[in-house]
Design a protein around this motif. Structure first.
Motif, PDB file in Angstrom:
ATOM      1  N   ARG A 145       7.690  -3.216  -2.082  1.00 29.39           N
ATOM      2  CA  ARG A 145       6.782  -3.195  -3.182  1.00 29.39           C
ATOM      3  C   ARG A 145       6.357  -4.539  -3.453  1.00 29.39           C
ATOM      4  NH1 ARG A 145      11.425   0.732  -6.210  1.00 29.39           N
ATOM      5  NH2 ARG A 145      10.369   2.536  -5.494  1.00 29.39           N
ATOM      6  N   ALA A 146       7.159  -5.541  -3.010  1.00 34.86           N
ATOM      7  CA  ALA A 146       6.868  -6.946  -3.353  1.00 34.86           C
ATOM      8  C   ALA A 146       5.427  -7.171  -2.234  1.00 34.86           C
ATOM      9  CB  ALA A 146       7.910  -8.042  -3.283  1.00 34.86           C
ATOM     10  N   ASP A 147       5.965  -6.790  -0.966  1.00 31.56           N
ATOM     11  CA  ASP A 147       4.598  -6.828  -0.054  1.00 31.56           C
ATOM     12  C   ASP A 147       3.507  -6.196  -0.523  1.00 31.56           C
ATOM     13  OD1 ASP A 147       6.616  -8.120   1.715  1.00 31.56           O
ATOM     14  OD2 ASP A 147       6.921  -6.475   3.042  1.00 31.56           O
ATOM     15  N   ILE A 148       3.672  -5.000  -0.927  1.00 29.30           N
ATOM     16  CA  ILE A 148       2.456  -4.095  -1.165  1.00 29.30           C
ATOM     17  C   ILE A 148       1.407  -4.817  -2.475  1.00 29.30           C
ATOM     18  CG2 ILE A 148       1.695  -2.211  -2.470  1.00 29.30           C
ATOM     19  CD1 ILE A 148       3.895  -0.376  -0.711  1.00 29.30           C
ATOM     20  N   ILE A 149       2.261  -5.550  -3.560  1.00 24.84           N
ATOM     21  CA  ILE A 149       1.555  -6.100  -4.398  1.00 24.84           C
ATOM     22  C   ILE A 149       0.979  -7.282  -3.671  1.00 24.84           C
ATOM     23  CG2 ILE A 149       1.925  -7.736  -6.339  1.00 24.84           C
ATOM     24  CD1 ILE A 149       2.110  -4.858  -7.209  1.00 24.84           C
ATOM     25  N   HIS A 150       1.517  -8.023  -2.833  1.00 25.80           N
ATOM     26  CA  HIS A 150       1.142  -9.251  -2.073  1.00 25.80           C
ATOM     27  C   HIS A 150      -0.256  -8.855  -1.412  1.00 25.80           C
ATOM     28  CE1 HIS A 150       0.722 -12.925  -0.053  1.00 25.80           C
ATOM     29  NE2 HIS A 150       0.578 -12.109   1.201  1.00 25.80           N
ATOM     30  N   TRP A 151      -0.220  -7.864  -0.667  1.00 24.60           N
ATOM     31  CA  TRP A 151      -1.355  -7.489   0.360  1.00 24.60           C
ATOM     32  C   TRP A 151      -2.332  -6.789  -0.772  1.00 24.60           C
ATOM     33  CZ3 TRP A 151      -1.745 -10.022   4.326  1.00 24.60           C
ATOM     34  CH2 TRP A 151      -0.699 -10.324   5.225  1.00 24.60           C
ATOM     35  N   MET A 152      -2.012  -6.072  -1.583  1.00 31.23           N
ATOM     36  CA  MET A 152      -3.133  -5.579  -2.345  1.00 31.23           C
ATOM     37  C   MET A 152      -3.827  -6.384  -3.359  1.00 31.23           C
ATOM     38  SD  MET A 152      -2.076  -1.684  -3.041  1.00 31.23           S
ATOM     39  CE  MET A 152      -3.607  -1.019  -3.605  1.00 31.23           C
ATOM     40  N   TYR A 153      -3.178  -7.402  -3.936  1.00 26.91           N
ATOM     41  CA  TYR A 153      -3.902  -8.058  -5.229  1.00 26.91           C
ATOM     42  C   TYR A 153      -3.667  -9.794  -4.932  1.00 26.91           C
ATOM     43  CZ  TYR A 153      -3.237  -3.538  -6.867  1.00 26.91           C
ATOM     44  OH  TYR A 153      -3.334  -2.361  -7.294  1.00 26.91           O
ATOM     45  N   ILE A 154      -2.715 -10.313  -3.927  1.00 23.42           N
ATOM     46  CA  ILE A 154      -2.538 -11.628  -3.986  1.00 23.42           C
ATOM     47  C   ILE A 154      -3.245 -12.223  -3.096  1.00 23.42           C
ATOM     48  CG2 ILE A 154      -0.856 -13.365  -4.208  1.00 23.42           C
ATOM     49  CD1 ILE A 154      -0.900 -11.537  -6.394  1.00 23.42           C
ATOM     50  N   SER A 155      -2.994 -11.586  -1.622  1.00 28.19           N
ATOM     51  CA  SER A 155      -3.468 -12.261  -0.473  1.00 28.19           C
ATOM     52  C   SER A 155      -4.814 -12.435  -0.325  1.00 28.19           C
ATOM     53  CB  SER A 155      -2.991 -11.594   0.920  1.00 28.19           C
ATOM     54  OG  SER A 155      -3.577 -11.990   1.921  1.00 28.19           O
ATOM     55  N   ASN A 156      -5.469 -13.465   0.614  1.00 28.10           N
ATOM     56  CA  ASN A 156      -7.059 -13.705   0.440  1.00 28.10           C
ATOM     57  C   ASN A 156      -7.492 -12.844   1.866  1.00 28.10           C
ATOM     58  OD1 ASN A 156      -7.309 -15.825  -1.318  1.00 28.10           O
ATOM     59  ND2 ASN A 156      -6.362 -17.159   0.056  1.00 28.10           N
ATOM     60  N   THR A 157      -6.519 -12.132   2.349  1.00 28.65           N
ATOM     61  CA  THR A 157      -6.899 -10.839   3.433  1.00 28.65           C
ATOM     62  C   THR A 157      -6.307  -9.696   3.001  1.00 28.65           C
ATOM     63  OG1 THR A 157      -5.146 -11.709   4.918  1.00 28.65           O
ATOM     64  CG2 THR A 157      -7.201 -12.696   5.171  1.00 28.65           C
ATOM     65  N   PRO A 158      -6.878  -9.059   1.879  1.00 31.11           N
ATOM     66  CA  PRO A 158      -6.188  -7.952   1.459  1.00 31.11           C
ATOM     67  C   PRO A 158      -6.313  -6.868   2.175  1.00 31.11           C
ATOM     68  CG  PRO A 158      -8.181  -8.296   0.210  1.00 31.11           C
ATOM     69  CD  PRO A 158      -8.078  -9.659   1.122  1.00 31.11           C
ATOM     70  N   LYS A 159      -5.362  -5.727   1.970  1.00 30.12           N
ATOM     71  CA  LYS A 159      -5.071  -4.634   2.756  1.00 30.12           C
ATOM     72  C   LYS A 159      -5.260  -3.493   1.743  1.00 30.12           C
ATOM     73  CE  LYS A 159      -1.912  -6.303   6.283  1.00 30.12           C
ATOM     74  NZ  LYS A 159      -0.585  -6.295   7.111  1.00 30.12           N
ATOM     75  N   THR A 160      -5.680  -2.224   2.395  1.00 36.78           N
ATOM     76  CA  THR A 160      -5.859  -1.141   1.363  1.00 36.78           C
ATOM     77  C   THR A 160      -4.539  -0.502   1.179  1.00 36.78           C
ATOM     78  OG1 THR A 160      -6.658   0.454   3.428  1.00 36.78           O
ATOM     79  CG2 THR A 160      -8.247  -0.982   2.426  1.00 36.78           C
ATOM     80  N   ALA A 161      -4.623   0.577   0.455  1.00 37.63           N
ATOM     81  CA  ALA A 161      -3.562   1.488   0.302  1.00 37.63           C
ATOM     82  C   ALA A 161      -3.269   2.293   1.420  1.00 37.63           C
ATOM     83  CB  ALA A 161      -3.760   2.437  -0.865  1.00 37.63           C
TER      84      ALA A 161
END
Length: 200
Positions: A145-161
Motif C-alpha cells: 500500500r505504501a508503494d502504491i501511494i508512492h508510485w501513484m501520487y508521490i514519485s516524479n515517474t508515476p505508475k498507473t493502477a
C-alpha cells in the motif's frame, strides 16, 4: 342523593389523567429530542469523515503540484517565517483551517507561499511516518500500500493502477482498495483525532 356513575370519571380523576398524559407526552417528546440529537451527531460524524477523506485525497493526489509550487516560488529566506516549521501549534492551526473547508482546492492552498510550505512540510512528515509504519509492519499488504501511494501520487515517474496491478499480481480493484485504506490512515495522520473532537 344520586349515586355517581361508575363508568364516568370524576373531576379529580380527569385531572389525574391529564397529568399522566402530560408526563407521558413529555417523556415521548424528550425521547424524540434525544434521538434527533443522536442522529444529528451521526450525520456530523459522517460529514467529518467525508470532509477529512476528501481533503486528504486532494492533498495526496496533488502532492507533486504542491511540491512544484513550493520549489518554483521565488521565495527569499526573509519571506518565510522559519519558526512556522517548528511551531506545532501553528501547523495544527493551518491544518485545522484546511480541514474545515468544505470546498478545498489546490488554488486555495497555493494562495499563500508560507501556508503552502507549511502544509507541504506537514504532508511530507506524515508520509514519512506512514511509510515507516507500513514498511515495519508484519503484514506484506501494508508495504504494498505504501508503494502504491508512492508510485501513484508521490514519485516524479508515476505508475498507473494497471501497471501496479501487473507488478504486484493483484487486480486494479485491489489497487484502488489499497489507495482507499491508505487515504484513511493518512487522514488520521494529517488531521489527527483531536480535529474530530474539536469539530463535533
Amino acid at each position: 342523593m344520586e349515586k355517581p356513575n361508575k363508568g364516568m370519571p370524576t373531576e379529580g380523576t380527569e385531572v389525574e389523567l391529564t397529568n399522566k398524559q402530560q408526563r407521558k407526552r413529555a417523556e415521548v417528546e424528550s425521547a424524540v429530542a434525544v434521538k434527533k440529537m443522536e442522529q444529528q451527531r451521526e450525520i456530523q460524524a459522517e460529514e467529518y469523515v467525508d470532509r477529512r477523506l476528501r481533503n486528504t485525497r486532494l492533498l495526496i493526489r496533488n502532492y507533486r503540484s504542491l511540491i512544484d509550487h513550493c520549489e518554483n516560488a521565488i521565495v527569499e529566506a526573509a519571506d518565510v517565517n522559519s519558526d512556522l516549521f517548528y511551531n506545532i501549534d501553528k501547523v495544527e492551526d493551518i491544518m485545522r483551517e484546511v480541514f474545515v473547508v468544505d470546498d478545498l482546492t489546490v488554488e486555495s492552498i497555493k494562495r499563500s507561499k508560507e501556508r503552502t510550505m507549511v502544509i507541504v512540510a506537514h504532508v511530507k512528515e506524515m508520509l514519512r511516518l506512514f511509510n515507516e509504519h507500513s514498511y515495519n509492519s508484519a503484514r506484506p499488504e501494508d508495504s504494498r500500500r505504501a508503494d502504491i501511494i508512492h508510485w501513484m501520487y508521490i514519485s516524479n515517474t508515476p505508475k498507473t493502477a494497471a501497471e501496479l496491478a501487473c507488478e504486484y499480481n493483484i487486480t486494479e480493484r485491489t489497487v484502488y482498495l489499497d489507495v482507499d485504506i491508505s487515504m484513511k490512515r493518512l487522514s488520521t495522520l494529517l488531521f489527527g483525532i483531536d480535529v474530530y473532537q474539536n469539530t463535533i
